[in-house]
Design a protein around this motif. Sequence first.
Motif, PDB file in Angstrom:
ATOM      1  N   SER A 192       0.813  -1.214   0.000  1.00  0.00           N
ATOM      2  CA  SER A 192       0.000   0.000   0.000  1.00  0.00           C
ATOM      3  C   SER A 192       0.845   1.261   0.000  1.00  0.00           C
ATOM      4  O   SER A 192       0.575   2.202  -0.755  1.00  0.00           O
ATOM      5  CB  SER A 192      -0.933  -0.003   1.212  1.00  0.00           C
ATOM      6  N   ASP A 193       1.888   1.285   0.846  1.00  0.00           N
ATOM      7  CA  ASP A 193       2.638   2.526   1.054  1.00  0.00           C
ATOM      8  C   ASP A 193       3.846   2.670   0.140  1.00  0.00           C
ATOM      9  O   ASP A 193       4.227   3.792  -0.213  1.00  0.00           O
ATOM     10  CB  ASP A 193       3.095   2.610   2.521  1.00  0.00           C
ATOM     11  N   VAL A 194       4.481   1.556  -0.232  1.00  0.00           N
ATOM     12  CA  VAL A 194       5.723   1.632  -1.023  1.00  0.00           C
ATOM     13  C   VAL A 194       5.435   1.340  -2.501  1.00  0.00           C
ATOM     14  O   VAL A 194       5.642   2.200  -3.362  1.00  0.00           O
ATOM     15  CB  VAL A 194       6.788   0.666  -0.473  1.00  0.00           C
ATOM     16  N   LEU A 195       4.958   0.136  -2.798  1.00  0.00           N
ATOM     17  CA  LEU A 195       4.672  -0.174  -4.204  1.00  0.00           C
ATOM     18  C   LEU A 195       3.588   0.730  -4.768  1.00  0.00           C
ATOM     19  O   LEU A 195       3.593   1.053  -5.958  1.00  0.00           O
ATOM     20  CB  LEU A 195       4.242  -1.635  -4.342  1.00  0.00           C
ATOM     21  N   GLY A 196       2.631   1.138  -3.924  1.00  0.00           N
ATOM     22  CA  GLY A 196       1.565   2.002  -4.409  1.00  0.00           C
ATOM     23  C   GLY A 196       1.918   3.474  -4.439  1.00  0.00           C
ATOM     24  O   GLY A 196       1.101   4.299  -4.870  1.00  0.00           O
ATOM     25  N   HIS A 197       3.117   3.829  -3.990  1.00  0.00           N
ATOM     26  CA  HIS A 197       3.539   5.243  -3.994  1.00  0.00           C
ATOM     27  C   HIS A 197       3.818   5.677  -5.439  1.00  0.00           C
ATOM     28  O   HIS A 197       4.460   4.966  -6.206  1.00  0.00           O
ATOM     29  CB  HIS A 197       4.791   5.403  -3.135  1.00  0.00           C
ATOM     30  N   ASP A 198       3.302   6.881  -5.775  1.00  0.00           N
ATOM     31  CA  ASP A 198       3.424   7.357  -7.159  1.00  0.00           C
ATOM     32  C   ASP A 198       4.873   7.427  -7.607  1.00  0.00           C
ATOM     33  O   ASP A 198       5.213   7.030  -8.729  1.00  0.00           O
ATOM     34  CB  ASP A 198       2.762   8.727  -7.298  1.00  0.00           C
ATOM     35  N   LEU A 199       5.760   7.935  -6.748  1.00  0.00           N
ATOM     36  CA  LEU A 199       7.161   8.111  -7.123  1.00  0.00           C
ATOM     37  C   LEU A 199       7.835   6.762  -7.370  1.00  0.00           C
ATOM     38  O   LEU A 199       8.561   6.584  -8.354  1.00  0.00           O
ATOM     39  CB  LEU A 199       7.895   8.893  -6.024  1.00  0.00           C
ATOM     40  N   ILE A 200       7.585   5.812  -6.462  1.00  0.00           N
ATOM     41  CA  ILE A 200       8.185   4.475  -6.608  1.00  0.00           C
ATOM     42  C   ILE A 200       7.634   3.794  -7.852  1.00  0.00           C
ATOM     43  O   ILE A 200       8.386   3.191  -8.641  1.00  0.00           O
ATOM     44  CB  ILE A 200       7.904   3.632  -5.356  1.00  0.00           C
ATOM     45  N   ARG A 201       6.311   3.880  -8.040  1.00  0.00           N
ATOM     46  CA  ARG A 201       5.690   3.207  -9.177  1.00  0.00           C
ATOM     47  C   ARG A 201       6.214   3.759 -10.503  1.00  0.00           C
ATOM     48  O   ARG A 201       6.538   3.011 -11.432  1.00  0.00           O
ATOM     49  CB  ARG A 201       4.169   3.369  -9.105  1.00  0.00           C
TER      50      ARG A 201
END
Length: 454
Positions: A192-201
Amino acid sequence: ALTEEQRSALAMFREVTANARDEVASMQLLQSCGWNVEQALSLHWASHDDDAPPAAASSVTAPLSAPLLGGGGRSAAATHGSAQAVPTHDGPSTGFGFMSWIARGIKAIGASVFGLLYNFIFGGGGGHLGGPASGDAFRRALQNSYGGQLALPQFHEGSFSQAISSATRQQLKLLVVYLHSEHARYSQSFCSDVLGHDLIREQLDENFVVWGGDVARMEAHQVAQMIRVRQFPSFCVLLPASVEEIRVIGALHGQIEVDAAFGLLTACMEEMASHRAEIVAQQAQHAEDRNLREQQDREYQEALEMDRRRQEEREAQRRDEEESRKQAEELRRQEEEERARIAAAAQELEEKRRRLAANLATPSSEATARLAVRLPSGQRVDRKFVPSAKLREVYEWAECLAYLPESAGKGLEVPDRFVLKTSYPARDLTEMESSVSDLQLAGTNIMMAAIEDD
């Protein structure tokens, strides 16, 4: 002492858990579950995630030049300390704690224990995270578990080896591997917080090939064993230098924050940029070596083909020469046989004519019929016969003319075969038993004509 079945269950449990517990702790857990491996696995993952401390974020500790498996088979990440060791857990020491531990494990098992075993062995389908090997199916399964509105990066469609090949082909992109466990404490927060983060994605979609899998599936479990992952979720960055050689250059496990993940990806990209030219040159050298080998193989095959053709030409020439030699020998043999036959015939004819000349009687006083024979050479020879002499006797005389005493030194030549004929009227004399008188040959000139061979 353990039975054979219990030793097998213990070996399977420790292999699946990557030896996260020591042998004594593993035996205690299996005994508490009645040696049911499925229940022990679910209880291990549930209790492990509840009791294990958060993993520290790993930086890019493994250089690009370090191989994946080096130094006795340990991974580069493990060698440099990036893979976090899972602390052993021997279970609670009090009776109350033990009962609560069991209750928590049974609750964690729930309805998933049978699906876990089935998916691990057979890679079953459905919406379970251990189901399809499709990247899109894996992403949908995560969304079904943690929220349908969750925006996740694009996972590679295909197997792990196909993802390596894709990263190698796409101008040496790095491969990010996400190993998921639905029993791990921090899996939901990471998705939710890492893979779903816009910057990371965005960074993953633009600069990396991303492959994900649930460790409940055999392939993901094997990948976890290969790169020595013992805590989940696991977020690793791999450099696929080639299909045969991959290197772990950074990894994060357990509780992972956005800043740590972003820093890992950024550092790996910077490290990759500094080594891309070297890797491209290495690949170019490999391609050049491969082309050189292929060219050498072609030249070798062409040389073999030329040698084969030359050998065939030599064989054909040798056969032609042998055939010509045999024909020439056969012709010489026939000529020699013909000469020998002719010589034998001439010798036989000469002996016959000599015998005729020796046996020819001197004309008696009764010989009153004179016959003159003109030879083909124009020479004339005459002799007297008795009127009753047969024409056969005239032929015998004509045949031995050259060997008569009166013909010595004259060089008479009598054909091997001849016929006597009269000049006027012209007729062949062939009635051998007719007499000179009957044929009216007295006082005539007889011509000797040679008979040509057919």
